[in-house]
Each structure stands twice: as structure tokens, then as C-alpha cells.
Design a protein around this motif. Structure first.
Motif, short mmCIF file in Angstrom:
data_model
loop_
_atom_site.label_atom_id
_atom_site.label_comp_id
_atom_site.label_asym_id
_atom_site.label_seq_id
_atom_site.Cartn_x
_atom_site.Cartn_y
_atom_site.Cartn_z
N LEU A 24 0.89 -2.76 12.33
CA LEU A 24 0.33 -4.05 11.82
C LEU A 24 -1.36 -3.70 11.54
CD1 LEU A 24 0.22 -7.12 11.83
CD2 LEU A 24 -0.69 -6.84 14.18
N GLY A 25 -1.88 -2.76 12.11
CA GLY A 25 -3.28 -2.53 11.64
C GLY A 25 -3.32 -2.01 10.46
N ILE A 26 -2.39 -1.00 10.11
CA ILE A 26 -2.28 -0.34 8.91
C ILE A 26 -2.11 -1.16 7.71
CG2 ILE A 26 -1.21 1.36 7.41
CD1 ILE A 26 -0.68 2.97 9.72
N THR A 27 -1.30 -2.08 8.11
CA THR A 27 -0.75 -3.23 6.94
C THR A 27 -2.19 -4.15 6.58
OG1 THR A 27 1.27 -3.42 7.65
CG2 THR A 27 0.73 -5.46 6.49
N MET A 28 -2.95 -4.59 7.93
CA MET A 28 -3.96 -5.49 7.53
C MET A 28 -4.87 -4.75 6.92
SD MET A 28 -3.20 -8.44 9.15
CE MET A 28 -1.61 -8.05 8.46
N SER A 29 -5.29 -3.45 7.26
CA SER A 29 -6.18 -2.71 6.52
C SER A 29 -6.04 -2.46 5.14
CB SER A 29 -6.49 -1.18 6.95
OG SER A 29 -7.33 -0.49 6.36
N ASP A 30 -4.83 -1.94 4.93
CA ASP A 30 -4.29 -1.86 3.30
C ASP A 30 -4.31 -2.97 2.42
OD1 ASP A 30 -3.89 0.83 4.10
OD2 ASP A 30 -1.82 0.44 4.26
N HIS A 31 -4.09 -4.25 3.06
CA HIS A 31 -4.01 -5.53 2.39
C HIS A 31 -5.25 -6.36 2.65
CE1 HIS A 31 0.27 -3.94 2.32
NE2 HIS A 31 0.16 -4.42 1.21
N ARG A 32 -6.37 -5.88 3.00
CA ARG A 32 -7.40 -6.51 3.69
C ARG A 32 -8.17 -7.78 2.72
NH1 ARG A 32 -9.15 -1.31 3.34
NH2 ARG A 32 -10.28 -0.49 1.56
N ARG A 33 -7.83 -7.66 1.40
CA ARG A 33 -8.47 -8.86 0.53
C ARG A 33 -7.41 -9.72 0.68
NH1 ARG A 33 -9.58 -6.05 -5.51
NH2 ARG A 33 -11.39 -4.68 -4.71
N VAL A 34 -6.10 -9.60 0.78
CA VAL A 34 -5.26 -10.82 1.21
C VAL A 34 -5.59 -11.32 2.76
CG1 VAL A 34 -2.84 -11.62 1.45
CG2 VAL A 34 -3.32 -9.83 -0.27
N VAL A 35 -5.86 -10.53 3.62
CA VAL A 35 -6.18 -10.91 4.78
C VAL A 35 -7.67 -12.20 4.90
CG1 VAL A 35 -6.75 -10.62 7.05
CG2 VAL A 35 -5.03 -9.10 5.99
N PHE A 36 -8.47 -11.18 4.08
CA PHE A 36 -9.88 -11.99 4.07
C PHE A 36 -9.50 -13.36 3.41
CE2 PHE A 36 -12.27 -7.66 4.01
CZ PHE A 36 -12.34 -7.75 5.27
N THR A 37 -8.72 -13.54 2.34
CA THR A 37 -8.46 -14.87 1.50
C THR A 37 -7.65 -15.74 2.57
OG1 THR A 37 -8.34 -13.43 -0.71
CG2 THR A 37 -7.63 -15.74 -0.35
N VAL A 38 -6.73 -15.25 3.25
CA VAL A 38 -6.07 -16.24 4.12
C VAL A 38 -7.26 -16.83 5.06
CG1 VAL A 38 -4.25 -16.46 5.81
CG2 VAL A 38 -3.87 -15.06 3.53
N TRP A 39 -8.00 -15.91 5.57
CA TRP A 39 -8.68 -16.36 6.65
C TRP A 39 -9.91 -17.29 6.21
CZ3 TRP A 39 -9.20 -16.90 11.78
CH2 TRP A 39 -8.51 -16.17 12.60
#
Length: 716
Positions: free
Chosen positions: A26-41
Motif C-alpha cells: 500500500l505504501g509503495i502504491t501511494m508513493s508511486d501514484h502520489r499525484r493521484v493521492v494528493f489530488t484526491v485529498w
């Protein structure tokens, strides 16, 4: 066979070499797709953040009742059949030292009150002052009663909307004071809101300073605060949305803010500290994976422990108490979500830049603390003196719990200059000490004569004439005025005696009765809540650590800091020690909701630190199979984080000691003392000593249990 004699196969560590676990992936996925994570948040925070500013005006203002109790039945009957003249009705006191009722100045005030209230459909029948009932013997005081045509939360909002206009009628030597239960919660919620804002203004700078000292890096120190802000904004907006489904007490936001700040920083401290350590020897992506597979797992288990502890409070049949628990659980849920998604994404993007802005004396980012290594070795060599000293202090502070008295808050919980308190004082002075706590009786018309006779009994100063319902329902209403103040210890026996004497179909309610019924419900549910919390806490530790003995010890020692905190609470809030320094007048008891709610919160926090310490120790035992290494390294790697996290929690909680209302002051001091005692005496002394004394037995587990439990390991 004793535990220490267990076969080697049952105590040797498992193979720690394994691929990334679910949280690592999960951590790797969040790190690799951080732009998506930041956008969602960002989208989430914009959406919920747009609702957050209205949280205090949107949330419910009452809810302090025992659902299904006799007093709540009386309130609903009065609302439906008796013009709303219930405990939620608003009594507007008109008083003058010079004028008497009938003089133009007094009549103008009474007419003005009617003009203000009759235009609002939330108010029922507006009853003018009645001789012998709501006009004082010297005629200097009169009471206008506005019935409650809405529920208790709506009535508090109604007072919020009109109390300024009512107070503005004070002129020409006449004073106007809105009072009664709805006005009490209105004034208290206002004072409580102001106290919380003041506390937050003090706590944030202190928190930032502690973070900078703990990390020695401005960027690393800022991450926990950003995470906490995200959790706060999301939980505030979430509470507004949830309030559309079911009324949520405004108190829920108090506790949600406290816990979002405290636990958000706790979790971020643990994650960021581990990440900084990992970046010194590997690339950022691998560091995120390692961090989430170890510290991330401990954070998830800690969050689950907090959530299950608070879930037991939902069994208490009181809306305000339940929704306070819901508020904390929502805040913890958002903070946990941000910790598992937003934080690894940010760390993966920052990499070694997490140390940007490092202070000159804090270049070392190693997680292992030399100071706590020495501390762990010292306790390993001399366990008994440290263990007995910590145990002795905790037991000594717990002894006063034996004499702890609890009761629902009195009028003193609001500031002395609050209109509701001034009106209360006038009513007590002019109509007798029991007048503000009149006991309301609803009875069928057939039982009126017997009810009137029975109402005149021990502890009752007077009984008002019966009034029949105008809707033809057959109900009759009368009031029994106690001979004592509503907060007197005698009120409980007076209410019980009245209920025993009355005919079977007669019901007794009123604000004082609602408080006493709620206190009974809290007392009755306390053993069940405590038992469930202890059981769930033990089960979660057992699942996490897979070792029965240390799970039992971790659960039991958490009771010590809880008992000590309640002992200190009795000394301060019941006996009044230090009340002058803290700026309050003791009520002679602890607020009645304290034992249930404080126990759940203190135990949740204590288990939070327990998971951090024991998960770290278990990780080193899995790596080495050496209990000594587990005890020393567990403390060396988690002690600094626990101490820093505790310092933040103590700072956050103790800022509420600056508030004027007594309940937030109680909340802040009790929780602050609990965290201080738990972190210093239990987690950093007593629990490491127990690991030393139990040795390998602490981590032993029978083979059948290991087959039943899920395979959870912390070694990377």
C-alpha cells in the motif's frame, strides 16, 4: 511444564525474510501514484472543508438524557399534550430591585418577551406570570414560560437565536434573564466553544515547538501538523454531514479536535521517525515499504485499539455520550486514512529531503536513541527498584479512587456572568432553593387526587395546583418543588421517594430528574463498558503480538495509569486540591459522564503507547530471538517517539485547563495527567521491567494458538 520450559520450537523467532506485506505494498502504491493521492485529498478537503466552518453552529446542543427513561417520557408527554411546558421549556426571568410586577417597566419587559418568542414556531404556548406560581411573594420577580414545541436540540438553537434580543429587554431598572435547561446548554456551549478556541491557540505553537525539538527538522516537524490539519478538516466536515442523518452533540467536535491533533501527531511521529531512519540506508521507495510494513502495521493496530475501545461507549443510552464517541472515532478514522495514504505519498516524494531545514544540533536521523539504550540497559540491570517505584507511585495515586463521587454537572459549569446562571440565582433566591429544579409530574386525570396527596412528602417544599391538558388527552400536569438545590446529594433520594409514593401511572420528570436518570444509566452501564474495553483490548494485543502473557500484562498495566488519573481527578475536582491555582470552585464530585468516557479515552491512549512499544520490541525479538535485545532495543527505538508524542498530548490536553467551564477543564487535566503518568511510569518504566522479568516467556505462544491467530509479524 511452565512457560519458561516451553519447547524451543515454540519460542524461536520465525523467519523474518519475506516479500512486502499488504501495508508495504500500500505504501509503495501511494508513493508511486502520489499525484493521484494528493489530488484526491485536495478534493476531499475542499469538499469537507467547505462544511467545516459551520460545524459549531450545525451540531446539536443538547442530548444529555437517558433514552427510554421515565423523565424523557414526561418531557415528550408535556411537549405533545401540555403546551411544551417541559424540562426543555425556556423560563425567562424578569427581576427588578425597585419595580414590582404590575409596574409599567415590568409589564413592558413581559410584553417584549412575548413579542420575541411568539413568532418562532419552536416555542409552544407562552405563559404569562401567574400569581402564587411564577410571581415571587414580594412581586419583584416574575417568570415567563415559553413551552418547547421542538426537540431539545432545536430548543437550544432557539435560545441561541433569541437570547440576545431577550437580554436587550433589560432596561429601566429591570433585568431579563433566559434560564432553564435549554438556556443552560446554550450558554454552556458558547463558553465551551470559546474555551476550545483559546486552548487550540495555545496548543498549536507548543505542539510545533515540541515537533521541532523531537525531529530537529522543520520539514519533518511540519508533516505531522499537516497530517493532523487534514484529519481535523475532514472530520469537522464529516460531522456536519453526519449531523444531517442523526443529531451529533457539539461536544463531539471538542473531542474530535483533541484526538485528531494528539493521535495524528502520534502516528506521524512513529511513521516519519521510522522513515528517516530507513532513508539513511536505502532508497526512498524501499524506505516507504519498510516503514509501512513495520511502523505502519503498529499504527493500524493502535488505531483499531482506539476505535474498539471507544465503540464500547456506544452502548450507553445517552445521545450526547454516544455522539462524542462517534466524533472521536470519525476523527481517528480520517487521521488513520491520511496516515496510510497521504503520509507515505508525501514521504515518497520528499525522500531524503524530509530532513530539509535541519537544525545544527540535530543532523543525526538514526531511530535508535543512545539515551534510551542506556535507560533500557539500566532497567535491565536493576529491574526491581524501577518497577517497584513506578508501581508504588501509581498505586498511591489510585487509592483516592475508592472515595470518588460522581454526579451530573451543576449550574456552576457555566461562568458566573452567564445570563442563565444569574437567572438561576434569582429564581432560587425568590422562590426557594429547589425552584430551579422543579420535579414535573404527569398523571392521568383519574389519579389526580391521589397524586396530589402523594406528592406532598419528604423533601418536597410545595406542590403547584394541577393543570389539565387542553387537548382532551386526559393528562394532568403539576410540579413538586424540592426543598433542596437541584445539585444537592439529597435530590436522588427525594426523587426515588416521590416515585415510590405516586400512583403507578404517574410519571416524574423535569431537568433535575433527567440528570439523575442519566447518572443512573451511566452508572449501570459502566461495568459493561469497562469489561468490553478490557476484553477487546486484550484480544487486539493478542492478535498483534501473538503472545498471551505480554498481551495480559499490556492490558493490565494500562489500568494503572487509568486508576491513577481518576485518583488525581478526585483530589482536584472533588476535594478541591489546587482549585485556587486552576481557577475553579469544586463541585464536590466528578462530572457523571467522566468515568465511562474518560476510562474509554485513557485506556485507548494507554493502549496506543503499548502497541508502539511492544510492536517495536516484538520486531527485535523476531529478528534475534533474544528477549534482552527485544527489551532494550524496543525501548531504544520507540522511547524517544513515545516521549515526544506524550509531550504533545500533555500539551494539547492541559491547555484545556485554562478554560473557564469546568467540564473541559476536567477533561484536559484528567487526560493530561493520564498521558503523563502512562508514558513516563508505565511505558518507559513498568512495562520494560515486566519484559525484563518475564524474559522469553513474554513472547511464548502455544502452537495451537499460533495456528488459530493470523500471521502478523513486525520484522522487516
Amino acid at each position: 511444564m511452565t512457560i519458561r520450559d516451553a519447547p524451543p520450537s515454540e519460542v524461536e523467532p520465525r523467519d523474518a525474510s519475506r516479500p512486502a506485506g499488504p501495508l508495504g505494498r500500500l505504501g509503495i502504491t501511494m508513493s508511486d501514484h502520489r499525484r493521484v493521492v494528493f489530488t484526491v485529498w485536495v478534493l476531499l478537503l475542499i469538499g469537507l472543508g467547505s462544511l467545516a466552518p459551520s460545524v459549531f453552529s450545525s451540531l446539536a446542543g443538547a442530548g444529555w438524557q437517558a433514552n427510554g427513561s421515565e423523565s424523557v417520557q414526561v418531557r415528550e408527554l408535556a411537549r405533545s399534550h401540555l403546551g411544551g411546558n417541559s424540562s426543555a421549556a425556556v423560563q425567562v426571568v424578569v427581576h427588578s430591585d425597585t419595580a414590582v410586577f404590575g409596574d409599567p417597566a415590568m409589564l413592558r419587559a413581559v410584553d417584549g418577551i412575548g413579542d420575541v418568542l411568539r413568532g418562532d414556531p419552536r416555542f409552544g404556548e407562552v405563559i404569562a406570570p401567574q400569581p402564587g406560581q411564577s410571581i415571587s411573594p414580594d412581586r419583584h420577580t416574575a417568570i415567563v414560560i415559553a413551552g418547547a414545541a421542538a426537540d431539545t436540540d432545536a430548543m437550544v438553537s432557539a435560545v441561541d437565536d433569541h437570547k440576545a434580543a431577550l437580554s436587550a429587554l433589560s432596561r429601566d431598572g429591570v433585568e431579563v434573564y433566559p434560564t432553564g435547561a435549554s438556556a443552560l446548554w446554550s450558554d454552556f456551549n458558547t463558553a465551551n466553544h470559546d474555551a476550545m478556541i483559546t486552548a487550540e491557540l495555545f496548543s498549536w505553537p507548543v505542539t510545533l515547538a515540541i515537533m521541532v525539538l523531537a525531529f530537529g527538522s522543520l520539514v519533518a516537524a511540519g508533516l505531522p501538523l499537516l497530517l493532523t490539519i487534514a484529519g481535523l478538516v475532514a472530520s469537522a466536515g464529516g460531522l456536519v454531514l453526519l449531523n444531517e442523518v442523526t443529531p451529533i452533540s457539539v461536544w463531539a467536535m471538542n473531542f474530535a479536535m483533541m484526538f485528531a491533533l494528539a493521535l495524528g501527531i502520534d502516528y506521524a511521529l512513529f511513521i516519519v521517525s521510522r522513515f528517516r531512519d530507513a532513508t539513511g540506508r536505502t532508497d526512498p521507495r524501499t524506505a516507504v515499504r519498510e516503514t509501512m510494513d513495520t511502523a505502519g502495521k503498529a499504527v493500524v493496530l493502535s488505531g483499531l485499539t482506539v476505535l474498539v475501545s471507544l465503540s464500547a461507549v456506544l452502548l450507553v443510552p445517552a445521545p450526547a455520550v454516544r455522539t462524542m464517541a462517534v466524533g472521536i472515532m470519525l476523527a481517528v478514522g480520517f487521521v488513520l486514512l491520511a496516515t496510510m495514504t497521504l503520509l507515505p505519498a508525501a514521504l515518497g516524494g520528499l525522500g531524503s529531503r524530509v530532513d530539509a531545514g535541519s537544525l545544527p544540533w540535530a543532523r543525526d536521523r538514526e531511530l535508535r536513541s543512545p539515551a534510551f539504550t542506556r535507560w533500557g540497559m539500566l532497567m535491565h540491570r536493576h529491574p526491581w527498584p524501577f518497577g517497584l517505584a513506578a508501581l508504588g507511585i501509581l498505586v498511591a495515586l489510585s487509592i483516592p479512587v475508592v472515595g470518588l463521587t460522581v454526579a451530573m454537572p451543576s449550574i456552576s459549569v457555566v461562568p458566573e456572568d452567564a445570563a442563565v446562571r444569574q437567572g438561576y440565582s434569582v429564581v432560587a433566591q425568590e422562590f426557594g432553593p429547589g425552584a430551579p429544579g422543579a420535579l414535573q409530574i404527569v398523571t392521568p386525570a383519574a389519579d389526580v387526587a391521589a397524586t396530589v396527596v402523594a406528592a406532598h412528602g419528604t423533601g418536597i417544599a410545595s406542590v403547584t395546583p394541577p393543570q389539565a391538558a387542553s387537548d382532551g388527552s386526559g393528562y394532568v400536569f403539576l410540579e413538586a418543588i424540592p426543598a433542596v438545590d437541584p445539585s444537592s446529594p439529597r435530590m436522588g433520594s427525594i426523587l426515588d421517594g416521590l416515585r415510590e409514593r405516586l400512583p403507578a401511572d404517574a410519571l416524574v420528570g423535569g431537568a433535575a430528574a433527567e440528570n439523575l436518570d442519566l447518572q443512573t444509566a451511566l452508572d449501570d452501564n459502566l461495568p459493561m463498558v469497562v469489561g468490553i474495553i478490557l476484553l477487546l483490548g486484550f484480544v487486539l494485543l493478542l492478535v498483534a503480538l501473538q503472545a498471551p502473557l505480554i498481551a495480559v500484562l499490556g492490558t493490565v498495566v494500562s489500568l494503572l495509569s487509568t486508576g491513577a488519573a481518576f485518583g488525581v481527578a478526585r483530589l482536584i475536582f472533588q476535594d478541591g486540591h489546587g482549585s485556587g491555582l486552576l481557577g475553579f470552585t469544586p463541585q464536590g464530585f466528578l462530572d457523571g459522564w467522566g468515568p465511562v468516557f474518560f476510562f474509554a479515552m485513557i485506556f485507548a491512549i494507554a493502549m496506543d503507547y503499548t502497541v508502539f512499544l511492544l510492536a517495536t520490541a516484538k520486531e527485535h525479538f523476531e529478528r534475534t530471538g533474544d528477549p534482552v535485545q527485544a527489551q532494550v532495543d524496543g525501548l531504544a527505538h520507540s522511547g524517544r517517539v513515545i516521549l515526544a508524542a506524550a509531550a504533545v498530548m500533555v500539551a494539547v490536553f492541559l491547555t484545556f485547563a485554562l478554560s473557564d467551564p469546568l467540564p473541559p477543564k476536567e477533561m484536559g487535566i484528567v487526560l493530561g495527567v493520564a498521558v503523563l503518568l502512562d508514558a513516563t511510569l508505565v511505558r518507559l518504566m513498568l512495562l520494560p521491567v515486566l519484559l525484563r522479568l518475564t524474559g522469553r516467556a513474554a513472547w511464548w505462544s502455544p502452537s495451537w494458538l499460533r495456528r488459530v491467530l493470523p500471521d502478523i509479524r513486525f520484522a522487516h
